[in-house]
Write a protein that holds these residues in place. Structure first.
Motif, short mmCIF file in Angstrom:
data_model
loop_
_atom_site.label_atom_id
_atom_site.label_comp_id
_atom_site.label_asym_id
_atom_site.label_seq_id
_atom_site.Cartn_x
_atom_site.Cartn_y
_atom_site.Cartn_z
N HIS A 81 0.84 -1.20 0.00
CA HIS A 81 0.00 0.00 0.00
C HIS A 81 0.87 1.25 0.00
O HIS A 81 0.66 2.17 -0.78
N ARG A 82 1.87 1.26 0.86
CA ARG A 82 2.79 2.40 0.92
C ARG A 82 3.52 2.58 -0.41
O ARG A 82 3.58 3.68 -0.96
N TYR A 83 4.04 1.50 -0.94
CA TYR A 83 4.78 1.53 -2.21
C TYR A 83 3.92 2.10 -3.34
O TYR A 83 4.36 2.95 -4.11
N LEU A 84 2.68 1.63 -3.43
CA LEU A 84 1.79 2.07 -4.51
C LEU A 84 1.35 3.52 -4.34
O LEU A 84 1.34 4.29 -5.31
N THR A 85 0.98 3.91 -3.13
CA THR A 85 0.52 5.28 -2.92
C THR A 85 1.66 6.29 -3.12
O THR A 85 1.43 7.39 -3.61
N GLU A 86 2.90 5.90 -2.78
CA GLU A 86 4.04 6.78 -3.03
C GLU A 86 4.25 7.02 -4.52
O GLU A 86 4.85 8.00 -4.91
N ARG A 87 3.75 6.12 -5.34
CA ARG A 87 3.89 6.24 -6.78
C ARG A 87 2.62 6.76 -7.44
O ARG A 87 2.46 6.69 -8.65
N GLY A 88 1.71 7.27 -6.64
CA GLY A 88 0.52 7.92 -7.16
C GLY A 88 -0.60 7.00 -7.60
O GLY A 88 -1.55 7.44 -8.25
#
Length: 133
Positions: A81-88
């Motif tokens: 979740h963190r990885y994906l949200t950091e990438r928009g």
């Protein structure tokens, strides 16, 4: 940053009659039942690849729309979740516990609109992945 890894893959399909579909996948195709969640039954297809069949909530709806979920299994739901949200990436549902199926998961959509679930099984009956890549 390298993305976290996945351990297993489950394709969930929604069926009109769970009992008829279960007989097809168990008896005709010979897939071993791995986990019975009541309204969903999960079968091993090969190695760490699984097929989940779930009773369609609206049995009268013949359309396949919304009848498929691609599930990527990992212990790192929050890290994904963190990885994906950091990438928009727009996450449709943030990580949360689902007591009905005893899972922890989040949802997003791929570019074609398919529902993608990133999930951790909490049920001890679920077979752990091999983690081989």
């Amino acid at each position: 940053m390298k993305p976290p890894s996945f351990d297993q893959f489950v394709t969930f399909i929604y069926v009109r009659d769970l009992h008829i579909s279960a007989a097809f996948y168990e008896n005709l195709l010979g897939l071993p039942l791995v986990l019975d969640q009541g309204s969903c039954r999960i079968y091993r297809v090969a190695g760490d690849a699984f097929l989940g069949i779930c009773q369609r909530r609206d049995a009268g709806d013949p359309s396949p729309s919304g009848a498929l979920i691609l599930t990527l299994v990992t212990h790192d739901v929050d890290e994904w979740h963190r990885y994906l949200t950091e990438r928009g990436v727009a996450v449709e549902k943030p990580p949360q516990y689902n007591p009905v199926y005893n899972i922890y998961h989040c949802f997003l959509r791929d570019p074609d609109g398919y529902l993608v679930e990133i999930q951790r099984f909490l049920d001890p009956a679920w077979p752990a992945g091999t983690g081989k890549q």
